[in-house]
Design an enzyme around this catalytic site. Structure first.
Site, mmCIF file in Angstrom:
data_model
loop_
_atom_site.group_PDB
_atom_site.id
_atom_site.type_symbol
_atom_site.label_atom_id
_atom_site.label_comp_id
_atom_site.label_asym_id
_atom_site.label_seq_id
_atom_site.Cartn_x
_atom_site.Cartn_y
_atom_site.Cartn_z
ATOM 1 N N ARG A 161 -22.571 -17.443 -36.166
ATOM 2 C CA ARG A 161 -23.534 -18.191 -35.848
ATOM 3 C C ARG A 161 -24.003 -19.430 -36.696
ATOM 4 N NH1 ARG A 161 -23.513 -16.579 -31.446
ATOM 5 N NH2 ARG A 161 -25.152 -15.490 -30.234
ATOM 6 N N HIS A 212 -18.130 -23.883 -30.506
ATOM 7 C CA HIS A 212 -18.662 -22.655 -30.128
ATOM 8 C C HIS A 212 -17.737 -21.800 -29.358
ATOM 9 C CE1 HIS A 212 -22.601 -20.119 -30.417
ATOM 10 N NE2 HIS A 212 -21.652 -19.286 -30.097
ATOM 11 N N GLU A 245 -26.980 -26.749 -31.392
ATOM 12 C CA GLU A 245 -25.620 -27.101 -30.683
ATOM 13 C C GLU A 245 -26.050 -27.808 -29.513
ATOM 14 O OE1 GLU A 245 -23.895 -23.344 -30.271
ATOM 15 O OE2 GLU A 245 -23.208 -23.447 -32.247
#
Length: 318
Positions: free
Chosen positions: A231, A279, A260
């Protein structure tokens, strides 16, 4: 019982879930493709599979169990759902761990073998690359020994590495670890200073937010690599960019960021020897099938009176 599916399963998968619900007690399965649809049918819902926005859970007064679509819970545990003791939440922990471990190793090996300059030089047809480092026999520190951490550690066996780690729960040095300690500041500094490579694999919680900042990066070897696949927000990004610019550490591979997509003004974009991926650590060609099978098996456990797997502690955040 009414079951709300707020997730993008295909028609055959929905039908299989409906057949399961009917077989286990003539339960009703309702679908919602958007939050507005979910709100209209939330009042009598006992189970939510998939997304569970706060307005929907607040409207679902009969809610008792949520199967989250995510492994990380940092953006989903809002105060009103934490305080509802009658509502149990289970997550997807471990389901995406194999690909997470692979991704951590892809980033680490790319950095260690100097792949980034080589790839960049292909655009100008230059036959040169970066400095290569041998990681066999070196020390790998892993922050967080859940699914991502364990899968990363498992792959280290082929490199004959010394494994050390930090975890608040798993304190026995199993699966190749020579030492595991609790994640105190002192122990974090110990692990960072001992390691030739560090993989951040812990969840984002109040305790881990900005856990690695300038002070922590200064504890690392100048030849060390820092990888994060769990994370964003655990590593303080301005401090990381500065550490890379100053040569405090040798390189970093980051799959997740605090915001993000990563904002255009972020200093990470210009940091040297940094590999950014958007990601993607949890991605796999098997993920859609695995997600459905896990949801289906979890629902069957709940409907037949068994306890679902992966129940989280809402106040701890994992």
């Amino acid at each position: 019982m009414k079951i709300l599916i707020h997730f993008g399963f295909d028609e055959s998968q929905i039908e299989e879930l409906r057949e399961l619900a009917d077989r286990c007690g003539s339960h009703q399965v309702l679908l919602a493709s958007a939050e507005e649809e979910a709100l209209l049918i939330a009042a009598d819902i006992e189970v939510i599979l998939g997304h569970f926005p706060e307005p929907v859970t607040q409207a679902a007064s009969s809610l008792r169990w949520i199967q989250s679509f995510s492994a990380g819970m940092d953006k989903l545990l809002y105060p009103s759902i934490i305080e509802r003791d009658e509502v149990t939440i289970s997550n997807m922990a471990g389901l995406y761990a194999p690909q997470g471990g692979e991704h951590a190793w892809a980033l680490l090996l790319a950095l260690a073998r100097g792949m980034l300059p080589s790839i960049r030089n292909m655009t100008t047809r230059e036959w040169k690359g970066g400095v290569s480092t041998e990681i066999t026999g070196t020390t790998l520190g892993i922050l967080g020994l859940g699914g991502f951490g364990q899968e990363t550690a498992q792959r280290a066996a082929g490199f004959d590495m010394r494994l050390i780690g930090l975890d608040p729960i798993r304190l026995e040095p199993e699966n190749g670890f020579s030492e595991v300690r609790t994640p105190t500041k002192e122990n974090l500094h110990w692990m960072l200073s001992e390691s030739d490579s560090v993989v951040v694999a812990c969840p984002l919680t109040a305790e881990t937010h900005h856990m690695i900042g300038a002070e922590e990066l200064a504890q690392m070897k100048s030849s060390a690599y820092l990888i994060c696949t769990s994370r964003g927000g655990i590593i303080e990004e301005n401090a990381l960019a500065e550490a890379l610019q100053n040569g405090t550490i040798a390189g970093s591979g980051i799959d997740v960021t605090e915001v993000e997509p990563l904002p255009e003004e972020s200093p990470l974009w210009d940091a040297p020897n940094l590999i950014l991926t958007p990601h993607r650590a949890g991605s796999s060609q098997h993920r859609p099938r695995k997600t459905f099978e896990f949801f289906r098996d979890q629902l069957e456990r709940y409907l037949t009176g068994e306890t679902p797997r992966n129940i989280i502690d809402k106040r701890r955040g994992y």
